[in-house]
Scaffold this active site. Structure first.
Site, PDB file in Angstrom:
ATOM      1  N   ASP A 153       0.864  -1.181   0.000  1.00  0.00           N
ATOM      2  CA  ASP A 153       0.000   0.000   0.000  1.00  0.00           C
ATOM      3  C   ASP A 153       0.902   1.234   0.000  1.00  0.00           C
ATOM      4  OD1 ASP A 153      -1.962   1.939   0.382  1.00  0.00           O
ATOM      5  OD2 ASP A 153      -2.137   1.546   2.536  1.00  0.00           O
TER       6      ASP A 153
ATOM      7  N   GLY B 148       1.344   5.016  -0.002  1.00  0.00           N
ATOM      8  CA  GLY B 148       0.701   6.288   0.295  1.00  0.00           C
ATOM      9  C   GLY B 148       1.672   7.437   0.147  1.00  0.00           C
TER      10      GLY B 148
ATOM     11  N   ILE C  38       4.736   3.770   3.052  1.00  0.00           N
ATOM     12  CA  ILE C  38       4.468   2.545   2.303  1.00  0.00           C
ATOM     13  C   ILE C  38       4.296   1.437   3.326  1.00  0.00           C
ATOM     14  CG2 ILE C  38       5.337   0.890   0.611  1.00  0.00           C
ATOM     15  CD1 ILE C  38       7.168   3.216  -0.397  1.00  0.00           C
ATOM     16  N   VAL C  39       3.126   0.790   3.305  1.00  0.00           N
ATOM     17  CA  VAL C  39       2.845  -0.294   4.237  1.00  0.00           C
ATOM     18  C   VAL C  39       2.867  -1.603   3.460  1.00  0.00           C
ATOM     19  CG1 VAL C  39       1.235  -1.250   5.920  1.00  0.00           C
ATOM     20  CG2 VAL C  39       1.450   1.234   5.664  1.00  0.00           C
TER      21      VAL C  39
ATOM     22  N   ASP D  65      -9.933   6.629   7.021  1.00  0.00           N
ATOM     23  CA  ASP D  65      -8.534   6.255   6.825  1.00  0.00           C
ATOM     24  C   ASP D  65      -7.647   7.442   7.189  1.00  0.00           C
ATOM     25  OD1 ASP D  65      -6.068   5.308   6.044  1.00  0.00           O
ATOM     26  OD2 ASP D  65      -6.735   4.582   4.093  1.00  0.00           O
TER      27      ASP D  65
ATOM     28  N   ALA E  74      -6.902   4.261  -5.546  1.00  0.00           N
ATOM     29  CA  ALA E  74      -6.971   2.804  -5.444  1.00  0.00           C
ATOM     30  C   ALA E  74      -7.158   2.362  -4.001  1.00  0.00           C
ATOM     31  CB  ALA E  74      -5.697   2.190  -6.026  1.00  0.00           C
ATOM     32  N   ASP E  75      -6.541   3.067  -3.050  1.00  0.00           N
ATOM     33  CA  ASP E  75      -6.653   2.668  -1.646  1.00  0.00           C
ATOM     34  C   ASP E  75      -8.082   2.745  -1.147  1.00  0.00           C
ATOM     35  OD1 ASP E  75      -6.503   5.454  -1.963  1.00  0.00           O
ATOM     36  OD2 ASP E  75      -5.560   5.775  -0.019  1.00  0.00           O
TER      37      ASP E  75
END
Length: 257
Positions: free
Chosen positions: A6, A8, A12-13, A130, A109-110
């Protein structure tokens, strides 16, 4: 195993899944301009320290990104270093989510991934909050459709702006003060920033519930989700790995044929 990524604006996760089980997770700073080689050094080292062979253990990599400049390095990392099949969530990728807004291509997309995860794991209607660089509020219908949402500046952005634009103010720790009525400049800023932010969340959640109905579930995710949830009752479910779970679900959907 599956590597879920993910990307962002701030972090970044990454999550490593074996089936439905999240075996390991990591958080990196998002740095535009880094090459696939540079990211690979970090990611492969983290995997090896956690006891996973890299390459060798990962057969699939799925990416949701709101930072186009960082997407390609992770595609190359997945293909060239992990030797895995790579899927980037975007147009043409099945998500199981109907995006019911004026221009679906504008939706990050998230937010689609979060919608897929929220509906599958918790049901609808729902509001997903979020807490990232921005704080997003996403409306999920009872059927799992993405209905739209709201975007507010993230708490860190608000704090930065206040410190930069007010000559006699400065950065403070983003935590709740001992009392809403601050007895110092620091406490007054914490009251306005942190408790004011809690009130923003409570107010928008209430407005979403008025639209979606009293049965609306509220799911918090993102870096500050757990912190904010300790100071309000409206964040009913805290799931810090919601986006990673959504990526896993979308991967499975696209592998099903």
């Amino acid at each position: 195993m599956l590597l879920a990524v993910d990307i962002g604006n701030t972090n970044i996760v990454l999550g490593l899944y074996a089936g439905e089980t999240l075996k390991a997770h990591w958080r990196l700073n998002t740095v535009q301009g880094k090459t696939a080689d540079e990211y690979a050094v970090t990611v492969l080292s983290l995997m090896e320290r956690a006891g996973f062979e890299a390459p060798g253990s990962v057969t699939g990599t799925i990416i949701a990104s709101v930072v186009p400049a960082v997407t390609q390095p992770f595609v190359e990392l997945g293909e060239n270093y992990l030797h895995s099949k790579v899927l980037v969530v975007g147009a043409g990728v099945r998500t199981g989510v109907r995006v019911r807004v004026d221009n679906p291509r504008e939706v990050g997309a998230d937010r689609v991934v979060n919608t897929a995860a929220a509906h599958k794991l918790y049901g609808g209607p729902a509001c997903v909050v979020d807490f990232g660089t921005a704080t997003t509020f996403d409306a999920v219908s009872a059927e799992g459709d993405y209905l739209g949402g709201a975007i507010a500046p993230g708490l860190a952005i608000a704090a930065d702006a206040l410190g930069q634009r007010a000559a006699q103010l400065f950065r403070v720790e983003l935590t709740a003060p001992p009392d809403v009525i601050g007895k110092s400049t620091v406490q007054a800023m914490q009251s306005g920033l942190f408790l004011g932010y809690v009130s923003l969340v409570e107010g928008l959640v209430a407005r979403f519930r008025a639209r979606l109905g009293p049965d609306m579930k509220v799911i918090a995710t993102g870096g500050l989700g757990e912190v904010i949830a300790r100071h309000t009752d409206v964040l009913e479910i805290v799931d810090p790995w919601l986006t990673l779970a959504g990526l896993r679900l979308i991967w499975e959907l696209n592998q099903a044929g």
